[in-house]
Motif scaffolding. Structure first.
Motif, PDB file in Angstrom:
ATOM      1  N   SER A   1       1.009  -1.262  -0.033  1.00 41.89           N
ATOM      2  CA  SER A   1       0.156  -0.253   0.457  1.00 41.89           C
ATOM      3  C   SER A   1       1.350   1.746   0.112  1.00 41.89           C
ATOM      4  O   SER A   1       2.117   1.113   0.230  1.00 41.89           O
ATOM      5  CB  SER A   1      -1.320   0.655   1.711  1.00 41.89           C
ATOM      6  OG  SER A   1      -1.564   0.965   0.864  1.00 41.89           O
TER       7      SER A   1
ATOM      8  N   ARG B   1      -0.308   3.891   1.344  1.00 41.28           N
ATOM      9  CA  ARG B   1      -0.630   4.623   3.006  1.00 41.28           C
ATOM     10  C   ARG B   1      -0.082   4.172   4.429  1.00 41.28           C
ATOM     11  O   ARG B   1      -0.221   2.056   4.523  1.00 41.28           O
ATOM     12  CB  ARG B   1      -2.310   5.222   3.054  1.00 41.28           C
ATOM     13  CG  ARG B   1      -2.636   5.564   1.763  1.00 41.28           C
ATOM     14  CD  ARG B   1      -4.560   5.490   1.808  1.00 41.28           C
ATOM     15  NE  ARG B   1      -4.796   6.657   1.463  1.00 41.28           N
ATOM     16  CZ  ARG B   1      -5.203   8.056   1.220  1.00 41.28           C
ATOM     17  NH1 ARG B   1      -4.556   8.770   2.645  1.00 41.28           N
ATOM     18  NH2 ARG B   1      -5.160   8.503  -0.026  1.00 41.28           N
TER      19      ARG B   1
ATOM     20  N   ARG C   1       3.273   2.697  -4.624  1.00 43.20           N
ATOM     21  CA  ARG C   1       2.632   1.482  -4.268  1.00 43.20           C
ATOM     22  C   ARG C   1       3.249   0.403  -4.012  1.00 43.20           C
ATOM     23  O   ARG C   1       3.820   0.152  -5.878  1.00 43.20           O
ATOM     24  CB  ARG C   1       1.045   1.578  -4.176  1.00 43.20           C
ATOM     25  CG  ARG C   1       0.149   0.482  -3.668  1.00 43.20           C
ATOM     26  CD  ARG C   1      -1.254   0.763  -3.821  1.00 43.20           C
ATOM     27  NE  ARG C   1      -1.735   0.167  -5.077  1.00 43.20           N
ATOM     28  CZ  ARG C   1      -1.869  -0.215  -5.763  1.00 43.20           C
ATOM     29  NH1 ARG C   1      -2.030  -1.326  -5.034  1.00 43.20           N
ATOM     30  NH2 ARG C   1      -1.665  -0.118  -7.119  1.00 43.20           N
TER      31      ARG C   1
END
Length: 380
Positions: A112, A114, A152
């Motif tokens: 990811s 994030r 990512r």
């Protein structure tokens, strides 16, 4: 029978005591022979504890029975050996012990951009906070338009060779220091996003016709900047060295069960970047949930990520190095892992054409992008 055996035993002992002090041979008949052999004095003392009369009675009973059973008497669990075993060289012992605590692992996963809800290393390459640049006297007081990109991990597959040094080892737990080398293939993707923030209260001052005009002039302004997305998917080979203290719990039988570890990795990466030869469609509404469509692609080791008329942003990965923080938790030969890389690659702006260092609203500072990947690891 007892007297005959005792006389034979004394005669044989007196006969062979001088020539062979470590053995006694008793000839009880033409086809019968009893040999007592002891390599040391202690072995001969152990023979004294044998009840020879009982052994002979048992042997006679078995011979008289319908099924004769071959009888062997062994006073030690070790097999009889007349020659000494050649000692194992010390270097070979060390190598065998080293291999015993060395393990081959494999891991697969995804990732990811994030971490705890926030983008990792978000690079904002465009920011405009003055609405008058697009539409003078618009009446807006709170306005922000920005464009960013992230990195990512789409996939990760790798293997590693790891060695454990036991520091503490008890019946119910062990604490080890683990180190090793590994290699993994990464599938990466640059994610792009456009965002325009307008205070709802401020927006009310703009009449419907004025808002329509603002909306049109906004996209005309963006198109006038000539901003183009150059690439999305990136392939990378990552070579790393790893160290990790590891806690291992054991079950009642002393077998290793649950394990926990925190470690650090030093990465050396090599990226292959597919560069688009065509411009993506609908740049104005492109977001991280859609992919740009363009012409054919060529693969470089470095190249532009975003390009505009006056500036472009490039990542140079000819000697990319980074540090990762690794966590593992597992049961026996299966573990879950999470690998956090705060700064995997760096994005740098470069001016082109007649661009100057004061070119606005583009970012003229470099920034680093990272990611988190997680998955399953197989092996000790």
């Amino acid at each position: 029978m007892k007297k005959i055996f005792s006389i034979c035993l004394l005669t044989a002992y007196s006969t062979f005591a001088v020539e062979q002090p470590d053995s006694i041979i008793v000839n009880a008949g033409k086809n019968s022979r009893v040999i007592f052999y002891g390599k040391t004095q202690q072995d001969l003392k152990n023979i004294e504890r044998l009840d020879l009369n009982k052994l002979l009675r048992d042997l006679n009973q078995k011979q008289d029975s319908a099924k004769a059973v071959l009888n062997h008497l062994q006073m030690s669990s070790e097999s009889y050996q007349t020659t000494t075993t050649k000692p194992i060289p010390k270097w070979k012992q060390l190598w065998q012990n080293y291999k015993k605590n060395t393990f081959l692992n494999a891991h697969v996963g995804l990732g990811s951009y994030r971490f705890f809800g926030k983008p990792i290393g978000e690079y904002e390459y465009f920011r405009l906070t003055d609405p008058n640049v697009i539409m003078p006297n618009s009446g807006l007081t709170d306005f922000t338009m920005r464009q960013s990109l992230w990195l990512r991990t789409r996939s990760v597959v790798g293997i590693s060779l790891l060695h454990d040094i036991p520091l503490i080892n008890t019946s119910r737990m062990a604490f080890k220091f683990r180190y090793g080398l590994g290699i993994e293939a990464l599938g990466l993707r640059f994610e792009y996003s456009n965002l325009m923030l307008i205070n709802p209260i401020s927006r009310e001052f703009l009449e419907s016709d004025g808002w329509r005009t603002f909306n049109n002039t906004k996209w005309q302004y963006i198109q006038g900047l000539g901003t183009i997305l150059e690439q999305t998917d990136v392939r990378a080979m990552n070579y790393y060295a790893q160290i990790m203290p590891k806690l291992v719990l054991k079950d009642k039988k002393g077998r290793e069960s649950f394990s926990f570890g925190l470690g650090v990795r030093l990465n050396k990466s090599s990226l292959k970047q597919p560069i688009h030869s065509g411009d993506p469609n609908n740049w104005g509404i492109y977001s991280s949930n859609s992919n740009p469509s363009g012409g054919g692609r060529t693969t470089w080791s470095e190249g532009p990520i975003v390009r505009a008329k006056e500036v472009f942003y490039v990542t140079n990965n000819s000697n990319a190095k980074s540090i990762s923080f690794l966590a593992e938790a597992g049961y026996r030969n299966i573990s879950l892992f999470a690998n956090y890389t705060p700064a995997f690659t760096e994005i740098s702006p470069r001016l082109r054409g007649n661009g100057t260092s004061t070119t606005a609203p583009f970012n003229t500072q470099s920034g680093k992008l990272g990611f988190v990947n997680f998955g399953v690891k197989f092996g000790r």
